[in-house]
Design a protein around this motif. Structure first.
Motif, PDB file in Angstrom:
ATOM      1  N   ILE A 103      35.418  31.335  40.061  1.00 36.59           N
ATOM      2  CA  ILE A 103      35.912  32.622  40.548  1.00 36.59           C
ATOM      3  C   ILE A 103      36.705  33.343  39.459  1.00 36.59           C
ATOM      4  CG2 ILE A 103      37.429  33.735  42.240  1.00 36.59           C
ATOM      5  CD1 ILE A 103      34.853  32.595  43.449  1.00 36.59           C
ATOM      6  N   LEU A 104      36.345  34.609  39.230  1.00 31.00           N
ATOM      7  CA  LEU A 104      37.073  35.503  38.333  1.00 31.00           C
ATOM      8  C   LEU A 104      37.820  36.512  39.192  1.00 31.00           C
ATOM      9  CD1 LEU A 104      37.771  36.945  35.641  1.00 31.00           C
ATOM     10  CD2 LEU A 104      35.583  38.149  35.860  1.00 31.00           C
ATOM     11  N   THR A 105      39.134  36.601  38.990  1.00 29.22           N
ATOM     12  CA  THR A 105      39.950  37.554  39.729  1.00 29.22           C
ATOM     13  C   THR A 105      40.583  38.524  38.745  1.00 29.22           C
ATOM     14  OG1 THR A 105      40.452  35.862  41.381  1.00 29.22           O
ATOM     15  CG2 THR A 105      41.859  37.808  41.362  1.00 29.22           C
ATOM     16  N   VAL A 106      40.352  39.802  38.956  1.00 34.87           N
ATOM     17  CA  VAL A 106      40.940  40.852  38.126  1.00 34.87           C
ATOM     18  C   VAL A 106      41.855  41.677  39.029  1.00 34.87           C
ATOM     19  CG1 VAL A 106      40.513  42.830  36.621  1.00 34.87           C
ATOM     20  CG2 VAL A 106      38.876  40.925  36.677  1.00 34.87           C
ATOM     21  N   ALA A 107      43.146  41.682  38.722  1.00 37.49           N
ATOM     22  CA  ALA A 107      44.123  42.456  39.488  1.00 37.49           C
ATOM     23  C   ALA A 107      44.773  43.436  38.532  1.00 37.49           C
ATOM     24  CB  ALA A 107      45.172  41.533  40.096  1.00 37.49           C
ATOM     25  N   ALA A 108      44.733  44.721  38.865  1.00 37.52           N
ATOM     26  CA  ALA A 108      45.260  45.722  37.946  1.00 37.52           C
ATOM     27  C   ALA A 108      45.629  47.010  38.661  1.00 37.52           C
ATOM     28  CB  ALA A 108      44.228  46.022  36.862  1.00 37.52           C
ATOM     29  N   SER A 109      46.453  47.764  37.983  1.00 38.93           N
ATOM     30  CA  SER A 109      46.786  49.102  38.435  1.00 38.93           C
ATOM     31  C   SER A 109      45.498  49.922  38.497  1.00 38.93           C
ATOM     32  CB  SER A 109      47.762  49.728  37.441  1.00 38.93           C
ATOM     33  OG  SER A 109      47.850  51.106  37.632  1.00 38.93           O
ATOM     34  N   LYS A 110      45.387  50.768  39.499  1.00 37.95           N
ATOM     35  CA  LYS A 110      44.175  51.581  39.620  1.00 37.95           C
ATOM     36  C   LYS A 110      43.997  52.549  38.454  1.00 37.95           C
ATOM     37  CE  LYS A 110      43.554  51.144  44.548  1.00 37.95           C
ATOM     38  NZ  LYS A 110      43.482  51.815  45.846  1.00 37.95           N
ATOM     39  N   SER A 111      45.051  52.790  37.677  1.00 37.29           N
ATOM     40  CA  SER A 111      44.926  53.649  36.500  1.00 37.29           C
ATOM     41  C   SER A 111      44.437  52.876  35.272  1.00 37.29           C
ATOM     42  CB  SER A 111      46.269  54.320  36.193  1.00 37.29           C
ATOM     43  OG  SER A 111      47.235  53.350  35.853  1.00 37.29           O
ATOM     44  N   ASN A 112      44.291  51.567  35.379  1.00 39.57           N
ATOM     45  CA  ASN A 112      43.842  50.731  34.268  1.00 39.57           C
ATOM     46  C   ASN A 112      42.323  50.809  34.158  1.00 39.57           C
ATOM     47  OD1 ASN A 112      42.923  48.542  32.680  1.00 39.57           O
ATOM     48  ND2 ASN A 112      44.748  47.348  33.165  1.00 39.57           N
ATOM     49  N   LYS A 113      41.802  51.364  33.060  1.00 41.66           N
ATOM     50  CA  LYS A 113      40.353  51.528  32.908  1.00 41.66           C
ATOM     51  C   LYS A 113      39.612  50.203  32.750  1.00 41.66           C
ATOM     52  CE  LYS A 113      40.122  52.188  27.902  1.00 41.66           C
ATOM     53  NZ  LYS A 113      39.680  53.080  26.846  1.00 41.66           N
ATOM     54  N   TRP A 114      40.322  49.126  32.443  1.00 40.73           N
ATOM     55  CA  TRP A 114      39.677  47.824  32.239  1.00 40.73           C
ATOM     56  C   TRP A 114      39.577  47.013  33.530  1.00 40.73           C
ATOM     57  CZ3 TRP A 114      37.566  47.865  27.667  1.00 40.73           C
ATOM     58  CH2 TRP A 114      38.150  48.632  26.660  1.00 40.73           C
ATOM     59  N   ARG A 115      40.053  47.558  34.650  1.00 38.01           N
ATOM     60  CA  ARG A 115      40.139  46.779  35.890  1.00 38.01           C
ATOM     61  C   ARG A 115      38.804  46.560  36.567  1.00 38.01           C
ATOM     62  NH1 ARG A 115      39.693  50.194  40.339  1.00 38.01           N
ATOM     63  NH2 ARG A 115      40.075  52.358  39.787  1.00 38.01           N
ATOM     64  N   ARG A 116      37.832  47.389  36.270  1.00 37.45           N
ATOM     65  CA  ARG A 116      36.569  47.233  36.988  1.00 37.45           C
ATOM     66  C   ARG A 116      35.395  47.447  36.065  1.00 37.45           C
ATOM     67  NH1 ARG A 116      36.065  51.960  41.330  1.00 37.45           N
ATOM     68  NH2 ARG A 116      36.053  50.061  42.494  1.00 37.45           N
ATOM     69  N   ALA A 117      34.326  46.816  36.429  1.00 40.02           N
ATOM     70  CA  ALA A 117      33.046  47.004  35.747  1.00 40.02           C
ATOM     71  C   ALA A 117      32.057  47.452  36.816  1.00 40.02           C
ATOM     72  CB  ALA A 117      32.587  45.697  35.114  1.00 40.02           C
ATOM     73  N   GLY A 118      31.090  48.269  36.439  1.00 36.82           N
ATOM     74  CA  GLY A 118      30.076  48.711  37.382  1.00 36.82           C
ATOM     75  C   GLY A 118      29.222  47.552  37.860  1.00 36.82           C
ATOM     76  N   SER A 119      28.525  47.739  38.966  1.00 36.18           N
ATOM     77  CA  SER A 119      27.726  46.649  39.545  1.00 36.18           C
ATOM     78  C   SER A 119      26.674  46.128  38.582  1.00 36.18           C
ATOM     79  CB  SER A 119      27.092  47.093  40.865  1.00 36.18           C
ATOM     80  OG  SER A 119      26.294  48.241  40.661  1.00 36.18           O
ATOM     81  N   GLU A 120      26.084  47.006  37.775  1.00 33.20           N
ATOM     82  CA  GLU A 120      25.084  46.569  36.798  1.00 33.20           C
ATOM     83  C   GLU A 120      25.738  45.711  35.716  1.00 33.20           C
ATOM     84  OE1 GLU A 120      22.331  48.818  33.607  1.00 33.20           O
ATOM     85  OE2 GLU A 120      22.076  49.483  35.691  1.00 33.20           O
ATOM     86  N   ALA A 121      26.925  46.125  35.228  1.00 32.49           N
ATOM     87  CA  ALA A 121      27.635  45.356  34.205  1.00 32.49           C
ATOM     88  C   ALA A 121      28.099  44.005  34.745  1.00 32.49           C
ATOM     89  CB  ALA A 121      28.824  46.153  33.680  1.00 32.49           C
ATOM     90  N   VAL A 122      28.501  43.968  36.011  1.00 30.40           N
ATOM     91  CA  VAL A 122      28.902  42.703  36.643  1.00 30.40           C
ATOM     92  C   VAL A 122      27.724  41.729  36.638  1.00 30.40           C
ATOM     93  CG1 VAL A 122      29.599  41.633  38.836  1.00 30.40           C
ATOM     94  CG2 VAL A 122      30.742  43.718  38.046  1.00 30.40           C
ATOM     95  N   ALA A 123      26.566  42.202  37.055  1.00 23.19           N
ATOM     96  CA  ALA A 123      25.367  41.353  37.100  1.00 23.19           C
ATOM     97  C   ALA A 123      24.932  40.935  35.694  1.00 23.19           C
ATOM     98  CB  ALA A 123      24.227  42.084  37.804  1.00 23.19           C
ATOM     99  N   GLU A 124      24.952  41.867  34.740  1.00 28.43           N
ATOM    100  CA  GLU A 124      24.548  41.541  33.370  1.00 28.43           C
ATOM    101  C   GLU A 124      25.465  40.500  32.728  1.00 28.43           C
ATOM    102  OE1 GLU A 124      24.277  45.185  31.167  1.00 28.43           O
ATOM    103  OE2 GLU A 124      22.474  45.830  32.250  1.00 28.43           O
ATOM    104  N   ALA A 125      26.745  40.495  33.120  1.00 25.12           N
ATOM    105  CA  ALA A 125      27.695  39.523  32.580  1.00 25.12           C
ATOM    106  C   ALA A 125      27.542  38.145  33.226  1.00 25.12           C
ATOM    107  CB  ALA A 125      29.121  40.032  32.766  1.00 25.12           C
ATOM    108  N   GLY A 126      26.779  38.050  34.320  1.00 19.93           N
ATOM    109  CA  GLY A 126      26.576  36.762  34.976  1.00 19.93           C
ATOM    110  C   GLY A 126      27.451  36.527  36.186  1.00 19.93           C
ATOM    111  N   PHE A 127      27.869  37.609  36.839  1.00 25.11           N
ATOM    112  CA  PHE A 127      28.742  37.514  38.008  1.00 25.11           C
ATOM    113  C   PHE A 127      28.152  38.271  39.190  1.00 25.11           C
ATOM    114  CE2 PHE A 127      31.683  37.102  34.429  1.00 25.11           C
ATOM    115  CZ  PHE A 127      32.469  36.042  34.825  1.00 25.11           C
TER     116      PHE A 127
END
Length: 195
Positions: free
Chosen positions: A132-156
């Motif tokens: 399990i990978l957990t990313v918790a961040a301020s909503k203003s943090n641009k690194w907090r999320r990856a798009g669904s395609e990037a999530v799948a391409e990374a292996g998640f």
């Protein structure tokens, strides 16, 4: 490790003996051209430690949790990685080239990541399948999320997204300019499973 520690968990096969509560010393190493019984030991109270392979120190860690970009927010009972050495940082390394074997961790955390995308093939490489990978961040943090395609391409696969998990509300969260972010203020937690 400079003193003996108790072995608190083992992985054994039916013909193995119980090694719990033994102090083990490796006296020699032999290579076998065929399968033999091996022992995986978890050492009490230590998540990372060095052993000597001849005269070479080798970093060893119990399979457990990794905290990426820990900075001023190290996690107890996790291997804390940051680009720079600091109090609470166990390993100074670039998260794009983690110094761990593949499949080393069951869980990875990135709390308010700065300057790196935690949902990456390198993070996936360091994790066990199903981890399990957990990313918790301020909503203003641009690194907090990856798009669904990037999530799948990374292996998640994305399991959930929601407010700040109380287990992630600790330490001092900072903005890129060094200003303090009140914990829980406009935060999001995204949880992904390693495929």
């Amino acid at each position: 490790m400079t003193h003996p520690e108790s072995v608190t968990a083992t992985i054994t096969t039916p013909d193995d003996k119980d090694f719990t509560d033994l102090t083990l010393t490796i006296q020699s190493v032999r290579n076998y051209p065929y399968a033999v019984t091996t022992h995986n030991l978890t050492v009490n109270l230590l998540h990372t430690y060095f052993v000597l392979a001849g005269a070479t120190p080798v970093l060893v860690h119990n399979c457990g949790e990794l905290n990426l970009g820990s900075g001023d927010t190290p996690m107890a009972d996790a291997v804390n990685v940051d680009l720079k050495a600091a109090p609470g940082v166990n390993v100074a390394a670039d998260v794009g080239a983690l110094p761990f074997r593949g499949g080393s961790f069951n869980a990875v955390h990135a709390i308010n990541p700065l300057g790196f995308q935690p949902v990456s093939t390198e993070t996936a490489r360091a994790m066990n399948p199903g981890g399990i990978l957990t990313v918790a961040a301020s909503k203003s943090n641009k690194w907090r999320r990856a798009g669904s395609e990037a999530v799948a391409e990374a292996g998640f696969e994305l399991l959930s997204a929601g407010g700040l998990d109380p287990k992630r509300a600790f330490g001092v969260m900072k903005r890129a300019d060094g200003g303090i972010i009140p914990v829980g203020t406009n935060f999001e937690t995204r949880v992904c499973r390693r495929l």
